[in-house]
Write an enzyme that holds these catalytic residues in place. Structure first.
Site, short mmCIF file in Angstrom:
data_model
loop_
_atom_site.label_atom_id
_atom_site.label_comp_id
_atom_site.label_asym_id
_atom_site.label_seq_id
_atom_site.Cartn_x
_atom_site.Cartn_y
_atom_site.Cartn_z
N SER A 8 0.84 -1.20 0.00
CA SER A 8 0.00 0.00 0.00
C SER A 8 0.88 1.26 0.00
O SER A 8 1.58 1.51 -0.97
CB SER A 8 -0.96 -0.04 1.20
OG SER A 8 -1.93 0.96 1.10
N HIS A 64 -4.00 -0.59 -4.38
CA HIS A 64 -5.45 -0.86 -4.26
C HIS A 64 -6.12 -0.47 -5.59
O HIS A 64 -7.21 0.11 -5.60
CB HIS A 64 -6.07 -0.04 -3.12
CG HIS A 64 -5.47 -0.28 -1.78
ND1 HIS A 64 -5.78 -1.37 -0.99
CD2 HIS A 64 -4.57 0.45 -1.06
CE1 HIS A 64 -5.11 -1.31 0.15
NE2 HIS A 64 -4.36 -0.22 0.13
N GLU A 85 -4.95 -5.28 -5.06
CA GLU A 85 -4.78 -5.85 -3.72
C GLU A 85 -4.37 -7.32 -3.80
O GLU A 85 -4.70 -8.03 -4.75
CB GLU A 85 -6.08 -5.71 -2.93
CG GLU A 85 -6.42 -4.26 -2.59
CD GLU A 85 -7.72 -4.12 -1.80
OE1 GLU A 85 -8.39 -5.15 -1.57
OE2 GLU A 85 -8.06 -2.98 -1.41
#
Length: 334
Positions: free
Chosen positions: A128, A170, A197
């Protein structure tokens, strides 16, 4: 020694079931000899997130896991924290706020130690926010949407582990296509990379090229704006951008892409033993025979497949040996 690989993880990596990505990280870091440093600075749950990854990495076989948690730029000058990175064989940056992470560590001795770790062969991984900061240009923040619009996102400098690239994470789950297209429209020298993801883009140095390989459940999306036609320089605020000529690559697990030449690398099939080679040769022969039979007999493929299967099931009939006059061939003593 070749540079260590980068593992660019799109967030929400599997921590409960197969843990494929995290297992790959521990293995690449040395397995039972792995010394892993976790940088949780981007997260608002610093101690808690360290506990989670500490338990995971030890369960996956790592020898040692330490936290490197600078909370200020002054902390990023701490010789003890720098030394922890110098001893690490794998460095893992957690998710959270990538702008916080870059504001605290970029341009400090800690960032220098991270760069040097890769040069000596250590694995650098980030999920992330920890993925976004690895590129030379970093998405600081912005909104979702499929259409690129003027000023829909902000860009800041990343650590530059991967040059001439901007990374978003994401990607599919939060519909970040538009903002990545906006960035490459405004900066067409950059390659845009969007990572889904539970997906990792593993970048390795192969003969001087940065070669990306995809692992995980999702895909890595590449935007190549080399030949883009755009109006980004004159579009008004919030207006949709013209982005024509961008080359799109969607790379699922197992796909390989050369980031240096910006080209897809086709998979190659390797034959590892003689039996496998023989099976492939027989299959190729059967396919050619089937094609000839279809053309000659105008029969349906299913009927010919059944005929071929029956012919292959027939037992081989050994020829009856002829009577020999050679005394050495009929069991007579020599």
């Amino acid at each position: 020694m070749p540079r260590g690989p980068l593992m660019i993880i799109g967030g929400a990596e599997d921590k409960l079931r197969k843990r494929t990505i995290l297992t790959d990280f521990v293995t690449a870091s040395g397995g039972a000899d792995a010394r892993i440093a976790v940088i949780p600075t981007a997260s608002s749950l610093g101690p808690e997130v360290v506990e989670v990854y500490d338990a995971l990495f030890r369960k996956l076989g790592a020898a040692d896991v330490v936290a490197v948690r600078p909370e200020t730029r002054q902390d990023s000058h701490d010789p003890e924290l720098v030394a922890r990175l110098e001893r690490a064989t794998g460095i893992f940056m957690t998710g959270g706020n990538q702008l916080k992470l870059s504001s605290i560590i970029a341009g400090t001795p800690l960032a220098d130690a991270l760069m040097e770790a890769r040069e000596r062969g250590a694995v650098i991984a980030g999920t992330s926010a920890g993925a976004s900061i690895q590129s030379s240009h970093m998405v600081a923040f912005g909104g979702p949407g499929s259409t690129p619009k003027q000023r829909m996102t902000q860009v800041a400098a990343g650590l530059g582990l991967l040059e001439q690239t901007v990374i978003d994470q994401h990607f599919d789950q939060r519909n970040r296509y538009g903002r990545l297209l906006m960035i490459v429209s405004q900066s067409p020298q950059l390659l845009g990379m969007g990572v889904d993801e539970d997906t990792s883009a593993i970048v390795e140095d192969v003969d001087g090229h940065d070669v990306l390989r995809v692992v995980g459940r999702g895909a890595v999306t590449i935007f190549d704006p080399t030949h883009i036609v755009t109006n980004a320089y004159e579009a008004r605020r919030s207006a949709p951008l013209l982005s024509s000529g961008v080359v799109l690559h969607v790379l699922p697990a197992g796909a390989t892409f050369d980031l240096t030449t910006r080209t897809f690398v086709p998979a190659t099939t390797l034959v590892h033993d003689a039996d496998e080679a023989q099976e492939q040769a027989e299959a190729s022969h059967d396919l050619r025979r089937l094609a000839r039979d279809i053309a000659a007999a105008d029969a349906s493929p299913s009927a010919l497949r059944r005929r071929l299967a029956r012919s292959r099931k027939k037992p081989d009939t050994a020829p009856v040996p002829a009577t020999s006059t050679d005394p050495h061939m009929d069991g007579a003593p020599s």
